[in-house]
Design a protein around this motif. Structure first.
Motif, mmCIF file in Angstrom:
data_model
loop_
_atom_site.group_PDB
_atom_site.id
_atom_site.type_symbol
_atom_site.label_atom_id
_atom_site.label_comp_id
_atom_site.label_asym_id
_atom_site.label_seq_id
_atom_site.Cartn_x
_atom_site.Cartn_y
_atom_site.Cartn_z
ATOM 1 N N LEU A 385 80.199 44.634 46.829
ATOM 2 C CA LEU A 385 80.393 46.152 47.127
ATOM 3 C C LEU A 385 81.778 46.295 46.785
ATOM 4 N N ASP A 386 82.764 45.770 47.368
ATOM 5 C CA ASP A 386 84.321 46.035 47.218
ATOM 6 C C ASP A 386 84.663 45.902 45.655
ATOM 7 N N HIS A 387 84.038 45.200 44.909
ATOM 8 C CA HIS A 387 84.331 44.854 43.625
ATOM 9 C C HIS A 387 83.972 46.010 42.890
ATOM 10 N N GLN A 388 82.640 46.721 42.924
ATOM 11 C CA GLN A 388 82.039 47.676 42.186
ATOM 12 C C GLN A 388 82.723 49.046 42.483
ATOM 13 N N VAL A 389 83.049 49.185 43.902
ATOM 14 C CA VAL A 389 83.341 50.500 44.339
ATOM 15 C C VAL A 389 84.928 50.581 43.844
ATOM 16 N N GLN A 390 85.907 49.368 43.861
ATOM 17 C CA GLN A 390 87.044 49.402 43.325
ATOM 18 C C GLN A 390 87.188 49.845 42.007
ATOM 19 N N LEU A 391 86.286 49.565 41.034
ATOM 20 C CA LEU A 391 86.144 49.744 39.535
ATOM 21 C C LEU A 391 85.782 51.273 39.580
ATOM 22 N N ILE A 392 84.968 51.994 40.348
ATOM 23 C CA ILE A 392 84.849 53.152 40.278
ATOM 24 C C ILE A 392 86.113 54.034 40.702
ATOM 25 N N VAL A 393 86.639 53.579 41.793
ATOM 26 C CA VAL A 393 87.928 54.081 42.350
ATOM 27 C C VAL A 393 88.999 54.202 41.093
ATOM 28 N N GLN A 394 89.148 53.091 40.432
ATOM 29 C CA GLN A 394 90.007 52.951 39.288
ATOM 30 C C GLN A 394 89.575 53.934 38.207
ATOM 31 N N GLU A 395 88.677 54.085 37.789
ATOM 32 C CA GLU A 395 88.022 54.870 37.085
ATOM 33 C C GLU A 395 88.291 56.569 37.568
ATOM 34 N N ILE A 396 88.113 56.705 38.679
ATOM 35 C CA ILE A 396 88.391 58.173 39.210
ATOM 36 C C ILE A 396 89.925 58.271 39.107
ATOM 37 N N LEU A 397 90.884 57.314 39.406
ATOM 38 C CA LEU A 397 92.323 57.584 39.518
ATOM 39 C C LEU A 397 92.905 57.603 38.208
ATOM 40 N N THR A 398 92.200 57.050 37.082
ATOM 41 C CA THR A 398 92.748 57.153 35.599
ATOM 42 C C THR A 398 92.049 58.351 34.804
ATOM 43 N N GLY A 399 91.047 58.879 35.556
ATOM 44 C CA GLY A 399 90.487 60.282 35.090
ATOM 45 C C GLY A 399 89.319 59.846 34.255
ATOM 46 N N LYS A 400 88.868 58.779 34.278
ATOM 47 C CA LYS A 400 87.512 58.393 33.566
ATOM 48 C C LYS A 400 86.358 58.556 34.348
ATOM 49 N N GLN A 401 85.332 59.467 33.774
ATOM 50 C CA GLN A 401 84.225 59.519 34.563
ATOM 51 C C GLN A 401 83.005 59.156 34.095
#
Length: 401
Positions: A385-401
């Motif tokens: 869960l941590d791994h998958q959510v961290q990836l989504i957070v990074q996409e949010i922070l870099t503006g990738k949706q």
């Protein structure tokens, strides 16, 4: 004509009296209630085609995405101009509609919490007193030891705790420990690997492994009927299930907030349904939509809504309102306990208000069900869960949706 989208029967029943009153007293602006779910699949194409609604009954889990897409209006200019006070709202209910830069893109309509219910008849039958304010996990363990009973073959004949849904069980203990998937206090952070989240699921792991907790959708043959028929002492579900329970049981009581063994102040898992203004591009239409939203956000309208929809309020004024007091007298002190203790203990800075909330919670729901079924250990559940959510957070922070 201001078009308002909502699909759920009970929310429509809650809104209709105030809509009727508005239409009678505002001949120049009329509300047309359309029975339609304002989810992304419906709302985005309608807005793109220029046929979207003007006001929606939104959800804290998806409003942020709609705001980031430029669909929802910032309500602050209207609020500031009209001196519309927000002071009466419970702070956490407002947090769900606030962007990091301060914009307010939705107004709370109703609140929902996950609670622990108990059957006082079952507790008494097993020589147990009802849980008292300040009770802790250790007290729950002691009580469930007496409640959990087996036959000569080792089969459970009486259950200790029944959970209506895996998500409800996870939410309850995440809230108790103030340990969430996402923390929005300072930007956006994945907090799955923090001690509070781990503690929440350590408790769940213990309760399930020791047959103190059985969950519908996880364990074969387990449904909420076990609690309804007096074969379990405790039950985890939302405030929205209270009236079904009340109608089908002789007695059901909401337990006080459960404290961690550390004695730390417990939280509760909270989310909201909301009212939001969909930008039309026409200032006159948006102004009329604000008039509707402001009217439906008055204390009288909010109170009338929650009483008719049988939900929890979002303002202190609603709790003190004569209509809500009558509602409590009719349906019992469970409502007061939820409104005065569970609701204020909630947070609006969680995954329920996060960008891409539905995606994050979908991953969590799938993984935690596998964990509760014993298909993966606690460590794998948390790490994945941590791994998958961290990836989504990074996409949010870099503006990738």
């Amino acid at each position: 004509m201001i078009r308002l989208w909502e699909q759920n029967d009970y929310r429509i029943a809650g809104l209709q009296p105030s809509i009727d009153l508005f239409n009678r007293t505002n001949p120049d602006v009329q509300i047309e209630l359309e029975r339609k779910d304002p989810n992304a699949n419906n709302l985005l194409p309608a807005v793109a085609a220029g046929v979207g609604p003007n006001v929606i009954v939104g959800a804290s889990s998806r409003d942020r995405d709609f705001f980031d897409l430029g669909i929802l209006a910032d309500l602050r200019p209207y609020i500031n101009r009209d001196n519309f006070s927000l002071d009466d709202y419970f702070p956490a209910t407002l947090e769900f509609g606030q962007a990091p830069s301060g914009e307010l893109f939705s107004m709370p309509l109703d609140s929902q919490v996950i609670v622990m219910y108990y059957n006082p008849e079952v507790l008494a039958r097993n020589g147990l007193q009802p849980p008292q304010p300040g009770w802790r996990n250790s007290d729950l363990r002691n009580m469930t030891t007496k409640l959990r009973q087996r036959d000569a073959q080792g089969q459970l004949t009486q259950h200790a705790i029944i959970g209506k849904h895996p998500n409800h069980v996870g939410m309850y203990f995440m809230g108790q420990n103030n340990g969430y998937i996402i923390n929005l206090e300072n930007g956006i952070e994945c907090t799955v690997n923090k001690p509070a989240f781990r503690q929440a699921y350590t408790i769940i792991d213990e309760l399930i492994s020791e047959d103190r907790l059985r969950v519908e959708g996880v364990h074969s043959g387990v449904t909420w009927n076990i609690f309804l028929t007096g074969q379990a002492g405790f039950y985890m579900d939302g405030n929205f299930r209270l009236f079904d329970l009340t109608n089908q049981m002789n007695d059901v009581v909401t337990a006080p907030l459960l404290y961690p063994d550390s004695g730390a102040q417990p939280g509760s898992y909270l989310w909201t349904r909301t009212l939001a203004l969909v930008k039309s591009g026409n200032p006159e239409v948006d102004e009329a939509a604000w008039r509707v939203l402001k009217f439906l956000s008055s204390v009288d309208a909010l109170t009338l809504y929650v009483v008719n929809a049988r939900l929890l309020p979002v303002t202190k004024g609603s709790i003190a309102h004569p209509l809500f007091r009558e509602y409590v007298r009719e349906f019992g002190v469970n409502l007061d306990l939820m409104a005065n203790y569970y609701l204020p203990a909630g947070s609006g800075k969680t995954e329920m208000a996060s960008p891409r909330s539905d995606t994050i919670r979908g991953i969590w729901g799938s993984l935690q069900t596998r964990f509760m079924r014993g298909e993966i250990p606690l460590s794998t559940f948390i790490d994945e869960l941590d791994h998958q959510v961290q990836l989504i957070v990074q996409e949010i922070l870099t503006g990738k949706q």
